[in-house]
Scaffold this motif. Sequence first.
Motif, PDB file in Angstrom:
ATOM      1  N   LYS A  41     -12.265  50.388  90.689  1.00  0.00           N
ATOM      2  CA  LYS A  41     -12.106  49.155  91.466  1.00  0.00           C
ATOM      3  C   LYS A  41     -11.606  49.492  92.868  1.00  0.00           C
ATOM      4  O   LYS A  41     -10.716  50.329  93.032  1.00  0.00           O
ATOM      5  CB  LYS A  41     -11.097  48.241  90.766  1.00  0.00           C
ATOM      6  N   ALA A  42     -12.171  48.825  93.873  1.00  0.00           N
ATOM      7  CA  ALA A  42     -11.746  49.009  95.265  1.00  0.00           C
ATOM      8  C   ALA A  42     -10.639  48.024  95.619  1.00  0.00           C
ATOM      9  O   ALA A  42     -10.673  46.864  95.215  1.00  0.00           O
ATOM     10  CB  ALA A  42     -12.933  48.808  96.198  1.00  0.00           C
ATOM     11  N   PHE A  43      -9.660  48.499  96.407  1.00  0.00           N
ATOM     12  CA  PHE A  43      -8.547  47.668  96.843  1.00  0.00           C
ATOM     13  C   PHE A  43      -8.268  47.909  98.324  1.00  0.00           C
ATOM     14  O   PHE A  43      -8.627  48.942  98.886  1.00  0.00           O
ATOM     15  CB  PHE A  43      -7.260  48.015  96.082  1.00  0.00           C
ATOM     16  N   THR A  44      -7.577  46.951  98.934  1.00  0.00           N
ATOM     17  CA  THR A  44      -6.917  47.180 100.212  1.00  0.00           C
ATOM     18  C   THR A  44      -5.446  46.836 100.034  1.00  0.00           C
ATOM     19  O   THR A  44      -5.047  46.290  98.991  1.00  0.00           O
ATOM     20  CB  THR A  44      -7.525  46.345 101.345  1.00  0.00           C
ATOM     21  N   THR A  45      -4.619  47.174 101.021  1.00  0.00           N
ATOM     22  CA  THR A  45      -3.194  46.905 100.896  1.00  0.00           C
ATOM     23  C   THR A  45      -2.532  46.856 102.264  1.00  0.00           C
ATOM     24  O   THR A  45      -3.007  47.482 103.212  1.00  0.00           O
ATOM     25  CB  THR A  45      -2.506  47.982 100.033  1.00  0.00           C
ATOM     26  N   THR A  46      -1.461  46.113 102.346  1.00  0.00           N
ATOM     27  CA  THR A  46      -0.577  46.177 103.510  1.00  0.00           C
ATOM     28  C   THR A  46       0.723  46.865 103.140  1.00  0.00           C
ATOM     29  O   THR A  46       1.662  46.923 103.941  1.00  0.00           O
ATOM     30  CB  THR A  46      -0.277  44.766 104.052  1.00  0.00           C
ATOM     31  N   ASP A  47       0.803  47.367 101.914  1.00  0.00           N
ATOM     32  CA  ASP A  47       1.995  48.048 101.410  1.00  0.00           C
ATOM     33  C   ASP A  47       1.555  49.352 100.755  1.00  0.00           C
ATOM     34  O   ASP A  47       1.432  49.446  99.529  1.00  0.00           O
ATOM     35  CB  ASP A  47       2.726  47.145 100.416  1.00  0.00           C
ATOM     36  N   LEU A  48       1.321  50.370 101.582  1.00  0.00           N
ATOM     37  CA  LEU A  48       0.820  51.641 101.062  1.00  0.00           C
ATOM     38  C   LEU A  48       1.812  52.272 100.093  1.00  0.00           C
ATOM     39  O   LEU A  48       1.411  52.782  99.031  1.00  0.00           O
ATOM     40  CB  LEU A  48       0.518  52.599 102.224  1.00  0.00           C
ATOM     41  N   GLU A  49       3.084  52.253 100.441  1.00  0.00           N
ATOM     42  CA  GLU A  49       4.087  52.859  99.556  1.00  0.00           C
ATOM     43  C   GLU A  49       4.094  52.174  98.195  1.00  0.00           C
ATOM     44  O   GLU A  49       4.153  52.824  97.140  1.00  0.00           O
ATOM     45  CB  GLU A  49       5.468  52.789 100.203  1.00  0.00           C
ATOM     46  N   GLY A  50       4.026  50.846  98.199  1.00  0.00           N
ATOM     47  CA  GLY A  50       3.987  50.108  96.944  1.00  0.00           C
ATOM     48  C   GLY A  50       2.733  50.417  96.144  1.00  0.00           C
ATOM     49  O   GLY A  50       2.782  50.534  94.911  1.00  0.00           O
ATOM     50  N   ALA A  51       1.600  50.566  96.828  1.00  0.00           N
ATOM     51  CA  ALA A  51       0.351  50.875  96.143  1.00  0.00           C
ATOM     52  C   ALA A  51       0.422  52.239  95.466  1.00  0.00           C
ATOM     53  O   ALA A  51      -0.027  52.398  94.319  1.00  0.00           O
ATOM     54  CB  ALA A  51      -0.813  50.838  97.135  1.00  0.00           C
ATOM     55  N   VAL A  52       1.008  53.207  96.149  1.00  0.00           N
ATOM     56  CA  VAL A  52       1.119  54.545  95.567  1.00  0.00           C
ATOM     57  C   VAL A  52       2.092  54.542  94.393  1.00  0.00           C
ATOM     58  O   VAL A  52       1.870  55.217  93.373  1.00  0.00           O
ATOM     59  CB  VAL A  52       1.528  55.572  96.637  1.00  0.00           C
ATOM     60  N   ARG A  53       3.173  53.783  94.502  1.00  0.00           N
ATOM     61  CA  ARG A  53       4.074  53.645  93.355  1.00  0.00           C
ATOM     62  C   ARG A  53       3.322  53.060  92.158  1.00  0.00           C
ATOM     63  O   ARG A  53       3.550  53.451  91.014  1.00  0.00           O
ATOM     64  CB  ARG A  53       5.268  52.751  93.703  1.00  0.00           C
ATOM     65  N   GLY A  54       2.417  52.125  92.434  1.00  0.00           N
ATOM     66  CA  GLY A  54       1.625  51.528  91.366  1.00  0.00           C
ATOM     67  C   GLY A  54       0.709  52.524  90.691  1.00  0.00           C
ATOM     68  O   GLY A  54       0.515  52.483  89.468  1.00  0.00           O
ATOM     69  N   ILE A  55       0.115  53.428  91.475  1.00  0.00           N
ATOM     70  CA  ILE A  55      -0.739  54.469  90.901  1.00  0.00           C
ATOM     71  C   ILE A  55       0.049  55.295  89.891  1.00  0.00           C
ATOM     72  O   ILE A  55      -0.412  55.572  88.776  1.00  0.00           O
ATOM     73  CB  ILE A  55      -1.300  55.379  92.016  1.00  0.00           C
ATOM     74  N   ARG A  56       1.261  55.656  90.275  1.00  0.00           N
ATOM     75  CA  ARG A  56       2.112  56.465  89.392  1.00  0.00           C
ATOM     76  C   ARG A  56       2.578  55.651  88.183  1.00  0.00           C
ATOM     77  O   ARG A  56       2.494  56.107  87.037  1.00  0.00           O
ATOM     78  CB  ARG A  56       3.313  56.975  90.185  1.00  0.00           C
ATOM     79  N   ALA A  57       3.075  54.443  88.441  1.00  0.00           N
ATOM     80  CA  ALA A  57       3.682  53.645  87.379  1.00  0.00           C
ATOM     81  C   ALA A  57       2.671  53.186  86.334  1.00  0.00           C
ATOM     82  O   ALA A  57       3.005  53.094  85.144  1.00  0.00           O
ATOM     83  CB  ALA A  57       4.385  52.426  87.985  1.00  0.00           C
TER      84      ALA A  57
END
Length: 269
Positions: A41-57
């Motif tokens: 799935k493709a996404f965009t974000t205005t919160d890169l740090e939060g997005a990367v935390r999501g990848i890990r979590a």
Amino acid sequence: MKPPIGPTTRLCMSLAARPGTFGSRFHNHLYDALGLDFVYKAFTTTDLEGAVRGIRALGIRGCAVSMPFKEDVIPLLDGLRDSAAAIDSVNTIVNDEGTLLGYNTDYSAVRTLVEPLARAPFLLRGSGGMAKATATALVDAGFVEGVIVARNEAKGRSLATALGCGWQAEAEALTAPMLVNVTPLGMTGADAEALAFTRTQVEAAEAVIDVVAKPVETPLLRLARALGKPVVTGAEIAKLQALEQFVLYTGVRPTEAQVAAAESYALAT
């Protein structure tokens, strides 16, 4: 046939300022063809740090990284593989049981595609992460006397110095045997009709590279083809870099026929 989506399905994703459809269609087509329990799935974000935390979590297996996140994502990762560390640019994150490692498959794709071209001086527009990968691939392949064209003087000069190239803020008055566009000029949207180089520059060139993947035929590529110039397209780069991402995520290498079918499907819309 791919299993139905369920608790064991592995998610891969992409992060881009302007999400496209190529990666989602390419990867999902191959998952179906190979019967792999994955979804993309493709996404965009205005919160890169939060997005990367999501990848890990969330245990997301892999993430493609596009403009403008390829450099900003680096401090958020646990480490870089050689392909990314050498150029300080990441286009691929692989999640190995909570450890996030950065790769760069743009570099290898460009390097492969420029091998058949005659070595010559080049003009390259751009100074971001993709520009780093493209310019480094050219220099490593033996292309010399390059000029980085970038309005951002700090980034342009830094890239030029690292690779032994020149720098110019503007280059309409310059010509070179190879022209390389690594900017959004010509991309679907507000820049769709923009020409990355002038007609005079294209007429004087011997080859043209445009990393914009959609549309497949940008104004620059259409002009170059009309003038009989060899081209390397963004779609070609997108296919090769996406293939290497697919292998990193799944551990499976599709056949050439399967890759060709996935590319055709991805470009159909």
